[in-house]
Design an enzyme around this catalytic site. Structure first.
Site, mmCIF file in Angstrom:
data_model
loop_
_atom_site.group_PDB
_atom_site.id
_atom_site.type_symbol
_atom_site.label_atom_id
_atom_site.label_comp_id
_atom_site.label_asym_id
_atom_site.label_seq_id
_atom_site.Cartn_x
_atom_site.Cartn_y
_atom_site.Cartn_z
ATOM 1 N N SER A 125 0.853 -1.189 0.000
ATOM 2 C CA SER A 125 0.000 0.000 0.000
ATOM 3 C C SER A 125 0.884 1.232 0.000
ATOM 4 O O SER A 125 2.009 1.210 0.526
ATOM 5 C CB SER A 125 -0.899 0.022 1.237
ATOM 6 O OG SER A 125 -1.582 1.257 1.343
ATOM 7 N N TYR A 155 -1.595 -0.426 10.306
ATOM 8 C CA TYR A 155 -1.736 -0.648 8.870
ATOM 9 C C TYR A 155 -0.484 -0.203 8.114
ATOM 10 O O TYR A 155 0.043 -0.948 7.278
ATOM 11 C CB TYR A 155 -2.959 0.094 8.344
ATOM 12 C CG TYR A 155 -3.263 -0.221 6.893
ATOM 13 C CD1 TYR A 155 -3.740 -1.475 6.522
ATOM 14 C CD2 TYR A 155 -3.082 0.738 5.905
ATOM 15 C CE1 TYR A 155 -4.025 -1.773 5.201
ATOM 16 C CE2 TYR A 155 -3.357 0.452 4.572
ATOM 17 C CZ TYR A 155 -3.829 -0.811 4.232
ATOM 18 O OH TYR A 155 -4.099 -1.105 2.906
#
Length: 263
Positions: A146, A159
């Site tokens: 990501s 995350y």
């Protein structure tokens, strides 16, 4: 199974990026092994795909590593080999380290985003190495990172750290497997229109439709590109973020919008 039919194994396949990738590969005539926790949704997806009867589904939690090993063995036997493994399963949670109860959330995010990626790849590597040694140039292990893994984002420590770990892990694996002929592809999505991002209550620059993401991702995987940010505009942003000195990054992002933390 014919040698020119792609054999593709995808985790986190019931919705979002995984479902879009499954649709894209099915439209190309691939044989799919689809993994997700929600068995009913997984059945519905598989039944809706071109070549529905040829696909295998595996309703399991990617944190059950023994179940992943069994699923991998079954799919390899069924499809008579493996071409592409996409470790797509992932979760995102807002976290704040000062809350002791968020330690468990960190553990869950790392287990699903990092350890399950390793557990997904592991049972396929030997088969891929054998195929590559026999002249197969199409073996791909695909990790989904990501843009959030490029620099740590406030309120997203779990995350961001997990996706940074995925990116670094895939780079290590890429170098380890280079001589074997097995290629490792890292894809770092920016903002893609999926259930994961639809809950965000802040502006998301360069938001990309999920089907368009799948088209670009599948082409990237086929090319064997080692690393790509999708969409390309976020790739430019990622390059800029890497170069910012800490003092400037801190100044710019201290008040950045954050994913809501759920107590």
């Amino acid at each position: 199974m014919t040698n020119n039919v792609q054999r593709v194994f995808i985790t986190g396949a019931s919705s979002g990026l995984g479902a879009a990738l499954a649709r894209q590969y099915a439209e190309q005539g691939a044989i799919l092994g689809l993994v997700a926790r929600r068995g009913e949704v997984l059945h519905e997806l598989a039944d809706s795909l071109p070549g529905a009867a040829s696909h295998r589904i595996y309703p399991l939690d990617v944190n059950d590593h023994a179940a992943l090993v069994l699923a991998a063995a079954d799919f390899i036997q069924y499809a008579q080999g493996i071409d592409i493994v996409i470790a797509n399963a992932g979760i995102s949670r807002g976290t704040l380290t000062e809350h002791a109860e968020d330690l468990q959330v960190f553990e869950q995010v790392f287990a699903t985003n990092v350890m399950a990626t390793v557990a997904t790849f592991s049972p396929f590597i030997t088969t891929m190495q054998v195929q590559a040694a026999a002249g197969d140039t199409n073996c791909r292990l695909v990790g989904i990172g990501s843009v959030a893994g490029i620099r740590g984002l406030p309120g997203a420590g779990a995350y961001s750290a997990s996706k940074s770990a995925v990116i670094s892990y895939c780079e290590s694996l890429r170098v380890e497997l280079k001589k074997s002929g097995v290629k490792v592809v890292t894809i770092a999505p920016g903002y893609i229109d999926t259930p994961m991002t639809q809950v965000n209550d802040y502006a998301m620059p360069f938001l990309m439709p999920v089907e368009r993401f799948a088209e670009v991702a599948v082409a990237t995987i086929a090319s064997g590109c080692s690393y790509r940010v999708i969409p390309w505009q976020m790739g430019v942003v990622a390059k800029v973020l890497r170069t910012l000195p800490n003092w400037l990054y801190d100044l710019l992002f201290a008040n950045a919008p954050r994913k809501s933390r759920k107590p």
